[in-house]
Write an enzyme that holds these catalytic residues in place. Structure first.
Site, short mmCIF file in Angstrom:
data_model
loop_
_atom_site.label_atom_id
_atom_site.label_comp_id
_atom_site.label_asym_id
_atom_site.label_seq_id
_atom_site.Cartn_x
_atom_site.Cartn_y
_atom_site.Cartn_z
N HIS A 184 51.72 33.25 -11.50
CA HIS A 184 51.72 34.39 -10.56
C HIS A 184 52.64 35.48 -11.10
CE1 HIS A 184 50.57 31.23 -7.31
NE2 HIS A 184 49.55 31.57 -8.06
N HIS A 230 37.61 26.61 -6.58
CA HIS A 230 38.54 27.72 -6.35
C HIS A 230 38.42 28.66 -7.56
CE1 HIS A 230 42.13 29.97 -5.58
NE2 HIS A 230 43.00 29.20 -6.22
N GLU A 240 40.37 31.12 -8.71
CA GLU A 240 41.51 31.71 -9.42
C GLU A 240 41.40 31.36 -10.90
OE1 GLU A 240 45.24 30.95 -7.48
OE2 GLU A 240 46.27 32.56 -8.58
N ASP A 299 43.17 30.19 -13.19
CA ASP A 299 43.64 28.96 -13.82
C ASP A 299 42.65 27.81 -13.63
OD1 ASP A 299 44.41 29.31 -11.13
OD2 ASP A 299 45.97 27.79 -11.26
N HIS A 326 44.43 27.41 -1.74
CA HIS A 326 45.46 28.40 -1.50
C HIS A 326 44.94 29.82 -1.44
CE1 HIS A 326 47.08 30.63 -5.16
NE2 HIS A 326 47.98 30.99 -4.30
N ASP A 365 43.92 22.96 -5.71
CA ASP A 365 45.37 23.23 -5.68
C ASP A 365 46.13 22.28 -4.75
OD1 ASP A 365 45.71 25.33 -7.47
OD2 ASP A 365 45.19 26.85 -5.98
N TYR A 382 56.22 23.16 -5.34
CA TYR A 382 54.87 23.74 -5.24
C TYR A 382 54.55 24.08 -3.78
CZ TYR A 382 49.82 23.78 -6.44
OH TYR A 382 48.50 24.10 -6.64
N HIS A 387 46.01 20.44 -10.60
CA HIS A 387 47.27 20.61 -11.36
C HIS A 387 48.04 19.30 -11.26
CE1 HIS A 387 46.91 24.95 -11.83
NE2 HIS A 387 46.87 25.14 -10.53
FE1 FEO Z 1 45.29 28.95 -6.67
FE2 FEO Z 1 45.92 26.81 -9.21
O1 FEO Z 1 45.26 28.35 -8.44
#
Ligand code: FEO
Length: 477
Positions: A23, A79, A81, A83, A147, A166, A194, A227
């Site tokens: 981020h 998701h 995003e 990553d 998220h 996430d 986290y 993750h």
């Molecule tokens: Fe919300 Fe791991 O990206």
């Protein structure tokens, strides 16, 4: 190299030992991270999520060693995003017609990043399913704001694996994949970091969403996050932890952070901590100079604390910039059920402490009296700081202290009648997700809520006009 997860499920993700920023530079990943992608080979071949865009080529090259790309029947994007969906452009350049299953919101984000509206998107919502052969099915569960608004989880029947993206993850890199194989202290430190730094603003959504998933009564044998580790040993331990963290979490702990021009505010912090310890030796007290310490660790400590003391010298009649930045972050994280107070040393004028106090109040903390000291605190001023710490310890105590207190007398009703006014009459409510404010004087005519309606009388079917979430995400303003 692929790792077998269970039966015909393999991990085909990417470890990232060297990443230190997420981020932008706001989240420090001192333990690296991983981008977990999974390949399922049943009657149909399914890829769940990809990896960070910077590993696109490696990802596709490695995946090709596991399976003929043309044999992939479905891609699930939990998701969008970067990553997790970052390698889509590279992958889809090889298999452009492969169906992509995701939420409606995810299409917006995928197109916004990858600019391929012609891709073969299939939108799914909670309860939708996909038959993947051999008697197994994927079931989708939308998890908006966990998220991002597009997030969802995918549950695989028979193998009972929840691909949670996430949620339940950590920015944690280890050569081992499973939770029972790694250092448990490191693992839980990263889980808490986290949650505190990423998921806290959405705590109000965590509990109902988890309860919704539990309500399906599906067995969960593994939780495969996107993750960090795959939870295979007692996988619901992290679910229980999330429920605990989402419930206005606090420990008997106080965090003090400050910035200081000439060490005067640091001296105050030390003396306040001594006073707290004098009165309540059982409470944990941690002190941080914000300009010298990891910001995310301080935020994690605040998340664990019952209260926070924020100190700053006055500089140019305002607080020091790093403290201001931290207060902005605290406002965004919307910690709940925590007390706070400001302190600081000043010379010519003392604007910092008042500004901190106001910002803490705006951020939703329950405010205690602040404390200022002029110039370098002398013996008398330091004793005032210690006494301030003693008061804080008493006011914030979670257990009886060895002190005699006057009993609280019941207060008679001013009108002398038995009728009790609504406890929330006149109380405005704020949506903790989008900050829309319900003003009882105005009501919400578009949803037939008349002016003058107390929040407790607003129907449970009410939806926030800003983000369409329900009453449960509102807090008193
Ligand atoms: Fe919300 Fe791991 O990206």
């Amino acid at each position: 190299m692929a790792i077998q997860v269970k039966n015909n499920i393999s991990w085909v993700g990417q470890r990232d030992w060297e990443v230190r920023d997420f981020h932008g530079t706001e989240y420090k990943t001192h333990q690296g991270s991983s981008y977990n992608s999974y390949l399922i080979r049943e009657g149909k071949n399914v890829l769940i999520d990809t990896v960070d865009h910077k590993f696109s080529r490696d990802f596709v090259a490695n995946l090709e060693k596991e399976i003929d790309l043309a044999a992939i029947d479905y891609i699930i994007i939990n998701h969008a995003e970067e990553d997790h969906a970052g390698a889509l452009t590279e992958l889809m350049s090889r298999i452009p017609d492969t169906p992509i299953y995701c939420t409606t919101n995810a299409i917006d984000s995928i197109n916004g990043h990858h600019h391929h509206p012609e891709w073969n998107f299939h939108t799914v919502k909670t309860g939708d399913s996909l038959d993947i052969g051999n008697g197994k099915t994927l079931i989708f569960v939308e998890t908006p704001m966990l998220h991002w608004p597009d997030s969802m989880m995918t549950y695989m029947t028979e193998d009972a694996v929840l691909f949670s993206n996430d949620a339940f993850g950590q920015h944690y890199c280890d050569e081992h994949l499973f939770n029972d194989e790694v250092d448990q202290t490191e693992l839980y430190e990263q889980c808490a970091r986290y949650y505190a730094n990423i998921l806290t603003p959405f705590s109000r959504l965590v509990t109902p969403k988890i309860n919704e998933i539990l309500g399906f009564n599906l067995p969960v044998d593994m939780i495969a996050t996107s993750h960090g580790v795959v939870w295979r040993d007692n996988p619901t331990q992290i679910v229980a932890k999330y429920l605990e963290w989402a419930a206005d979490y606090q420990e008997d702990r106080i965090t003090i952070f400050y910035d200081t021009m000439s060490s005067n505010t640091r001296m105050m912090a030390d003396a306040i901590a001594q006073g707290i310890h004098d009165t309540d030796p059982t409470v944990a007290v941690k002190i941080y100079n914000i300009s010298r310490h990891d910001k995310n660790e301080i935020l994690t400590q605040i998340f664990r604390s019952k209260g926070v003391l924020v100190g700053s010298s006055t500089m140019n009649n305002v607080m020091m910039p790093k403290v201001a930045g931290m207060l902005e972050e605290l406002a965004g994280l919307r910690f709940r059920n925590k007390k706070a107070s400001a302190f600081g040393s000043f010379g010519w004028t003392g604007g910092a402490v008042d500004r901190i106090q106001t910002r803490l109040m705006d951020a939703g903390f329950d405010i205690a009296l602040s404390l200022k000291a002029k110039w370098r605190p002398d013996g008398k001023a330091l004793e005032e700081c210690r006494e301030h710490g003693r008061k804080i310890a008493r006011e914030w105590a979670l257990h009886p202290l060895n002190e005699t207190r006057a009993p609280v007398q019941p207060v008679e009703s001013a009108c002398g009648c038995n009728a009790e006014p609504k406890a929330d009459a006149g109380v405005s409510m704020i949506c903790t997700v989008c900050q829309w404010v319900y003003d009882p004087e105005l009501g919400e005519p578009l949803q037939d809520v008349a002016p003058g309606t107390a929040w407790s009388d607003v129907p449970e079917s009410f939806l926030c006009p800003g983000c369409a979430l329900g009453k449960s995400v509102f807090d008193p303003l």
